[in-house]
Design an enzyme around this catalytic site. Sequence first.
Site: not given
Length: 352
Positions: A18-20, A72, A102, A144, A206-207, A229
């Site tokens: 989930p990315m704003a 979310q 976040c 998360k 992550g990465d 992401g």
Amino acid sequence: MTLQIGHIVLENRLFVAPMAGVTDRPFRMLCRELGAGYAVSEMVTSRKELWNSLKTSRRANHEGEPGPIAVQIAGTDAAMMAEAAQYNIERGAQIIDINMGCPAKKVCNKWAGSALMRDEPLALEIVEAVVRAAAPHCVPVTLKMRTGWDEDHRNAVALARRFEDAGVCMLTVHGRTREQGYKGMAEYDTIAAVKSAVRVPVVANGDIDSPEKARDVLALTGADALMVGRAAQGRPWIFREIAHYLATATHLAPPLVAEVRRLLLDHLQQHYALYGDYSGVRTARKHIGWYVRDLPGGERFRSEMNAIEDCEAQWRAVADFFDVLATQMDRIPAAGGGSTRVLGDEQADAWA
């Protein structure tokens, strides 16, 4: 290989983070089409007075989206978070995810997101309230989080145990502290420790930016699933690339220019339909920029495209750019980066 969250069975173990401002409905559906088994919505506020705002209504739009629908929610008050869970369940949410990851200042300054990891009693109170609100509807609750607030306060393992006891069905851990933001390299030892400490599924985040990195993270953490992401921005086919590599230990050929042209133009049409002409042409710029950033002439095109203020003209400019590109090459250049360190294939074999 499938994964179960509560009573819900997912198609596979590759998730969209989930990315704003990114993982809206058109982007989630595109990633699902290209191999992601699960996609979580952008963060929705628990503040009731904002639920009918245009931003929140767009974020909560799931029309035509394949299930499971995962929403979310973020906030700092247990009762408000429970009410937000109830509100979204009534509007179709099949899974509720709690945001404790976040790192944005405007979120953390209000003690939401990853800032909640600094107040363990409040974090647990929120989880318990949301689980109680979701239980009568048989809606699983996931969460998360990060590894901790800073280097000296890595409390993900302790919190993970308490969240599991409170009824959380799955935990996603981003391998950075809140203090790191997105800087430096993600570390995976803490994710591995969380995986060893709980029985519910654990997702590594992550990465993860290449098939090789996906393999390495699985081997290092023993995670049940992977969440991608930023690497999916402008490259949503990364999910099928990872799936193919984990199943076969070979690389899938990069997509054809013609396919990427079709995917992006279809994505833009869905984007305009959701945001309208004025916002649509502006919010689409970042997506287009991500697609073309590593392509020949991409930087120049991005500068020109950013001056366009009409959806139809923007769409046509993108179509023309890829038409010209198709005369130069058949396939999109292979992505660089990612881990090249060789590990055993036991984890990859388990996913095949």
